[in-house]
Design a protein around this motif. Structure first.
Motif, PDB file in Angstrom:
ATOM      1  N   THR A  43     -20.434   2.586 -14.664  1.00  0.00           N
ATOM      2  CA  THR A  43     -20.060   2.443 -13.268  1.00  0.00           C
ATOM      3  C   THR A  43     -20.315   0.991 -12.879  1.00  0.00           C
ATOM      4  O   THR A  43     -21.363   0.444 -13.205  1.00  0.00           O
ATOM      5  CB  THR A  43     -20.924   3.365 -12.373  1.00  0.00           C
ATOM      6  N   ILE A  44     -19.365   0.384 -12.211  1.00  0.00           N
ATOM      7  CA  ILE A  44     -19.527  -1.003 -11.781  1.00  0.00           C
ATOM      8  C   ILE A  44     -20.335  -1.011 -10.489  1.00  0.00           C
ATOM      9  O   ILE A  44     -19.935  -0.399  -9.501  1.00  0.00           O
ATOM     10  CB  ILE A  44     -18.159  -1.671 -11.560  1.00  0.00           C
ATOM     11  N   VAL A  45     -21.468  -1.691 -10.507  1.00  0.00           N
ATOM     12  CA  VAL A  45     -22.336  -1.744  -9.330  1.00  0.00           C
ATOM     13  C   VAL A  45     -22.470  -3.151  -8.748  1.00  0.00           C
ATOM     14  O   VAL A  45     -23.116  -3.329  -7.717  1.00  0.00           O
ATOM     15  CB  VAL A  45     -23.735  -1.146  -9.615  1.00  0.00           C
ATOM     16  N   ALA A  46     -21.870  -4.146  -9.402  1.00  0.00           N
ATOM     17  CA  ALA A  46     -21.920  -5.524  -8.905  1.00  0.00           C
ATOM     18  C   ALA A  46     -20.669  -6.257  -9.378  1.00  0.00           C
ATOM     19  O   ALA A  46     -20.118  -5.947 -10.442  1.00  0.00           O
ATOM     20  CB  ALA A  46     -23.174  -6.234  -9.413  1.00  0.00           C
ATOM     21  N   SER A  47     -20.241  -7.239  -8.623  1.00  0.00           N
ATOM     22  CA  SER A  47     -19.000  -7.947  -8.948  1.00  0.00           C
ATOM     23  C   SER A  47     -19.076  -8.675 -10.294  1.00  0.00           C
ATOM     24  O   SER A  47     -18.054  -8.849 -10.951  1.00  0.00           O
ATOM     25  CB  SER A  47     -18.627  -8.915  -7.835  1.00  0.00           C
ATOM     26  N   ASN A  48     -20.261  -9.073 -10.719  1.00  0.00           N
ATOM     27  CA  ASN A  48     -20.376  -9.757 -12.007  1.00  0.00           C
ATOM     28  C   ASN A  48     -20.245  -8.805 -13.195  1.00  0.00           C
ATOM     29  O   ASN A  48     -20.303  -9.235 -14.344  1.00  0.00           O
ATOM     30  CB  ASN A  48     -21.685 -10.551 -12.096  1.00  0.00           C
ATOM     31  N   ILE A  65     -15.707   4.193 -15.244  1.00  0.00           N
ATOM     32  CA  ILE A  65     -15.388   5.184 -14.213  1.00  0.00           C
ATOM     33  C   ILE A  65     -15.250   4.560 -12.833  1.00  0.00           C
ATOM     34  O   ILE A  65     -15.069   5.265 -11.856  1.00  0.00           O
ATOM     35  CB  ILE A  65     -16.363   6.385 -14.214  1.00  0.00           C
ATOM     36  N   GLY A  66     -15.310   3.227 -12.770  1.00  0.00           N
ATOM     37  CA  GLY A  66     -14.969   2.528 -11.539  1.00  0.00           C
ATOM     38  C   GLY A  66     -16.159   2.042 -10.730  1.00  0.00           C
ATOM     39  O   GLY A  66     -17.303   2.098 -11.155  1.00  0.00           O
ATOM     40  N   TRP A  67     -15.799   1.539  -9.556  1.00  0.00           N
ATOM     41  CA  TRP A  67     -16.792   1.020  -8.610  1.00  0.00           C
ATOM     42  C   TRP A  67     -17.665   2.143  -8.082  1.00  0.00           C
ATOM     43  O   TRP A  67     -17.172   3.231  -7.765  1.00  0.00           O
ATOM     44  CB  TRP A  67     -16.106   0.318  -7.449  1.00  0.00           C
ATOM     45  N   HIS A  68     -18.936   1.862  -7.938  1.00  0.00           N
ATOM     46  CA  HIS A  68     -19.903   2.887  -7.520  1.00  0.00           C
ATOM     47  C   HIS A  68     -19.541   3.515  -6.175  1.00  0.00           C
ATOM     48  O   HIS A  68     -19.814   4.689  -5.955  1.00  0.00           O
ATOM     49  CB  HIS A  68     -21.318   2.308  -7.484  1.00  0.00           C
ATOM     50  N   GLU A  69     -18.899   2.756  -5.290  1.00  0.00           N
ATOM     51  CA  GLU A  69     -18.557   3.327  -3.975  1.00  0.00           C
ATOM     52  C   GLU A  69     -17.539   4.452  -4.077  1.00  0.00           C
ATOM     53  O   GLU A  69     -17.441   5.292  -3.197  1.00  0.00           O
ATOM     54  CB  GLU A  69     -17.970   2.262  -3.034  1.00  0.00           C
TER      55      GLU A  69
END
Length: 119
Positions: A43-48, A65-69
């Motif tokens: 899960t992506i939790v930060a832009s970096n 699985i995408g951005w955490h939001e």
């Protein structure tokens, strides 16, 4: 059901050694999971984490699985329930992660490659 949740732990290495699948964030632990051949979702939790997560997923070494939001309980439920029917994909993901991080001279040389790919 065979699922366990761990948060802010100091024994991650022993868990990764015993695990069949991991759910994690798209940070540096992604490379540790690949190096061990541990199939995982990120899960992506930060832009970096965007470039490295997308690149690693495109190479078949993780599932992004995408951005955490946008990730929900249903996302995780669906992911976990799908695992039993995706055993061949998991085996291939493990091999892809091992191949991505393989180097007979040790881990340092592949770090340069990863940094170049994710720029």
């Amino acid at each position: 059901k065979g699922f366990h949740y761990h948060c802010q732990i100091d024994y991650i290495a022993s868990l990764m050694e015993r695990a069949d699948f991991s759910i994690g964030a798209g940070g540096s632990t992604t490379w540790e999971r690949c190096f061990l051949g541990l199939p995982s979702s990120s899960t992506i939790v930060a832009s970096n984490q965007v470039d490295s997560t997308e690149t690693t997923a495109s190479l078949g070494a993780i599932w992004n699985i995408g951005w955490h939001e946008k990730v929900t309980v249903d996302t995780y439920r669906g992911l976990l329930l799908s695992l039993k029917d995706r055993q061949e994909e998991l085996k291939q993901m493990s091999l892809n992660g091992l191949e991505l991080t393989k180097n007979p001279d040790g881990a340092d040389p592949w770090l340069k490659h990863i940094l170049e790919v994710t720029k």
